[in-house]
Design a protein around this motif. Structure first.
Motif, PDB file in Angstrom:
ATOM      1  N   SER A   1       0.825  -1.208   0.000  1.00 53.17           N
ATOM      2  CA  SER A   1       0.000   0.000   0.000  1.00 53.17           C
ATOM      3  C   SER A   1       0.858   1.256   0.000  1.00 53.17           C
ATOM      4  O   SER A   1       0.576   2.216  -0.730  1.00 53.17           O
TER       5      SER A   1
ATOM      6  N   SER B   1       1.617   6.582  -6.908  1.00 48.84           N
ATOM      7  CA  SER B   1       0.475   7.372  -7.364  1.00 48.84           C
ATOM      8  C   SER B   1       0.721   8.859  -7.132  1.00 48.84           C
ATOM      9  O   SER B   1       0.412   9.692  -7.995  1.00 48.84           O
TER      10      SER B   1
ATOM     11  N   VAL C   1      -2.100  -0.164 -10.943  1.00 46.32           N
ATOM     12  CA  VAL C   1      -2.945  -1.354 -10.945  1.00 46.32           C
ATOM     13  C   VAL C   1      -2.604  -2.126  -9.676  1.00 46.32           C
ATOM     14  O   VAL C   1      -1.509  -2.663  -9.533  1.00 46.32           O
ATOM     15  N   LEU C   2      -3.542  -2.140  -8.754  1.00 40.25           N
ATOM     16  CA  LEU C   2      -3.347  -2.804  -7.472  1.00 40.25           C
ATOM     17  C   LEU C   2      -3.803  -4.250  -7.562  1.00 40.25           C
ATOM     18  O   LEU C   2      -4.914  -4.526  -8.036  1.00 40.25           O
TER      19      LEU C   2
ATOM     20  N   GLU D   1      -9.481  -3.355  -2.755  1.00 42.02           N
ATOM     21  CA  GLU D   1     -10.452  -2.333  -3.167  1.00 42.02           C
ATOM     22  C   GLU D   1     -10.416  -1.128  -2.230  1.00 42.02           C
ATOM     23  O   GLU D   1     -10.592   0.012  -2.675  1.00 42.02           O
TER      24      GLU D   1
ATOM     25  N   ARG E   1      -7.703  -0.050  -0.709  1.00 40.86           N
ATOM     26  CA  ARG E   1      -6.501   0.697  -1.095  1.00 40.86           C
ATOM     27  C   ARG E   1      -6.738   1.488  -2.372  1.00 40.86           C
ATOM     28  O   ARG E   1      -6.279   2.630  -2.505  1.00 40.86           O
ATOM     29  N   ARG E   2      -7.463   0.905  -3.304  1.00 44.68           N
ATOM     30  CA  ARG E   2      -7.815   1.627  -4.542  1.00 44.68           C
ATOM     31  C   ARG E   2      -8.601   2.883  -4.229  1.00 44.68           C
ATOM     32  O   ARG E   2      -8.297   3.969  -4.746  1.00 44.68           O
ATOM     33  N   ASP E   3      -9.599   2.739  -3.371  1.00 40.89           N
ATOM     34  CA  ASP E   3     -10.436   3.886  -3.028  1.00 40.89           C
ATOM     35  C   ASP E   3      -9.625   4.960  -2.310  1.00 40.89           C
ATOM     36  O   ASP E   3      -9.824   6.164  -2.545  1.00 40.89           O
TER      37      ASP E   3
ATOM     38  N   ASN F   1      -7.634   6.854  -4.988  1.00 41.04           N
ATOM     39  CA  ASN F   1      -8.479   7.686  -5.845  1.00 41.04           C
ATOM     40  C   ASN F   1      -9.074   8.871  -5.093  1.00 41.04           C
ATOM     41  O   ASN F   1      -9.246   9.956  -5.660  1.00 41.04           O
TER      42      ASN F   1
ATOM     43  N   ALA G   1      -6.125   4.798  -9.843  1.00 42.20           N
ATOM     44  CA  ALA G   1      -5.845   3.411  -9.477  1.00 42.20           C
ATOM     45  C   ALA G   1      -7.031   2.519  -9.802  1.00 42.20           C
ATOM     46  O   ALA G   1      -8.191   2.929  -9.684  1.00 42.20           O
ATOM     47  N   VAL G   2      -6.723   1.308 -10.231  1.00 41.80           N
ATOM     48  CA  VAL G   2      -7.728   0.260 -10.410  1.00 41.80           C
ATOM     49  C   VAL G   2      -7.261  -0.955  -9.620  1.00 41.80           C
ATOM     50  O   VAL G   2      -6.086  -1.073  -9.269  1.00 41.80           O
ATOM     51  N   ALA G   3      -8.203  -1.844  -9.326  1.00 36.07           N
ATOM     52  CA  ALA G   3      -7.890  -3.000  -8.488  1.00 36.07           C
ATOM     53  C   ALA G   3      -8.235  -4.296  -9.206  1.00 36.07           C
ATOM     54  O   ALA G   3      -9.208  -4.363  -9.963  1.00 36.07           O
TER      55      ALA G   3
END
Length: 273
Positions: free
Chosen positions: A20, A27, A34-35, A44, A46-48, A51, A57-59
C-alpha cells in the motif's frame, strides 16, 4: 523528486502495509496504478484511498500463485490503462514460518512460502515481459529481503525463497536487457509500520536500533522511495542489482552494537586504530 507521469505500474500484494505504501507513493508521483492482491476487500479499499487523494488506481483480485489469474492481471492492466511499463513484485508470505526452525518446518509450509514468494515472481515476470517489450521496455522491481543475505535463527523458507528472487532478478536482467527491460531487487532490512511499532515494546525497538548504522529504524516509505526511483527513467542504466535498503544492518562487524552501548569501549578502540 522522481516523477512517473504516464507510467502504468502493477503492484502485487497491494493490500498490505508495504504494498500500500509503495502504491500510494507511486500514485503521488503521477503513475497510473494497478493494485493486485488476493484480499478483495483490502485491495479495493486501497484503490479507493488512492483515488480519494486524486490518484488514478484500479484494483484486480489475484492469487499470484495461479498462472491463469496472473495472466488475467496483465491483460486487465493493459485493457484498463493501455499498456504496462513497470511491474513491482511485492506479494510475499512470512507468517508463522518466522517462528519455526528447519527441523520442525513442515514441507507444506515450505512449499506454500515458495509459491507465494518465488513462484509468483516467476509467473508475474513471465506474463509481464511480452507487454513490456511491446511498450519498448520497462522495469521489473522485485521486493526481496535482507534476510536472504545472512543467516538467521528462523525464517528458513522465507529467506531461501528471497534468495531465489535475487538469482531470478539477475537472470531476467541478463536475458531481456537488449529489449530495454531492467530488473532489480530491493532488499529491505527492518522497516516497521506505525502499527508494527505500536505492537512492539520499546526495549525491543532499542535492541534492533543498536544494529542499525543510521539514527533510526526503517519505515515502509524508505522502501517505496527506492521503488519509485527504480521505476523511473532516472534509473535507466541500473539493472541486475540487489539493493539493500537496511540502514547498513548487514554491513558492519557484530561488535559495533556493543561498542555503541559502551562509550568507553568504543573510544578505546578508536584510540588503538
Amino acid at each position: 523528486m522522481t516523477i512517473l507521469s504516464g507510467k502504468v505500474i502493477i503492484v502485487t500484494g497491494a493490500a498490505g502495509n508495504l504494498g500500500s505504501c509503495i502504491a500510494k507513493l507511486l500514485s503521488a508521483r503521477k503513475a497510473r496504478i494497478v493494485l493486485s492482491d488476493i484480499d478483495k476487500a483490502g485491495v479495493e479499499r486501497r484503490r479507493d484511498e488512492i483515488n480519494e487523494r486524486g490518484g488514478d488506481a484500479v484494483a484486480h483480485v489475484t492469487d499470484v500463485t495461479q498462472e491463469d489469474q496472473v495472466r488475467d492481471l496483465m491483460a486487465f492492466a493493459v485493457k484498463e490503462c493501455g499498456g504496462l511499463d513497470v511491474l513491482v513484485n511485492n506479494a510475499g508470505l512470512l507468517g508463522q514460518e518466522h517462528q519455526i526452525q528447519l527441523a520442525d518446518l513442515e514441507a507444506a509450509l515450505w512449499d506454500r512460502t515458495m509459491d507465494v514468494n518465488l513462484r509468483s515472481v516467476f509467473l508475474a515476470s513471465k506474463s509481464a515481459i511480452p507487454y513490456l517489450i511491446e511498450r519498448g521496455g520497462g522495469s521489473i522491481i522485485n521486493i526481496s529481503s535482507a534476510a536472504s543475505m545472512a543467516g538467521y535463527l528462523m525464517s528458513n523458507a522465507y529467506a531461501a525463497s528471497k534468495g531465489g528472487v535475487n538469482v531470478l532478478t539477475k537472470y531476467i536482467a541478463t536475458q531481456y536487457g537488449k529489449q530495454n527491460i531492467r530488473c532489480n531487487a530491493v532488499l529491505p532490512g527492518i522497516h516497521l509500520s506505525d502499527e508494527a511499532r505500536a505492537r512492539t515494546d520499546e526495549k525491543s525497538l532499542d535492541k534492533l536500533a543498536e544494529h542499525c548504522m543510521l539514527r533510526r529504524l526503517g519505515v515502509p516509505e524508505d522502501i517505496a522511495k527506492i521503488v519509485a526511483f527504480l521505476a523511473s527513467d532516472d534509473a535507466f542504466y541500473i539493472t541486475a542489482q540487489l539493493l539493500q535498503v537496511d540502514g547498513g544492518l548487514l554491513d558492519h562487524v557484530p561488535q559495533m552494537a556493543e561498542a555503541r552501548r559502551n562509550d568507553g569501549f568504543y573510544q578505546s578502540q578508536l584510540k588503538r586504530t
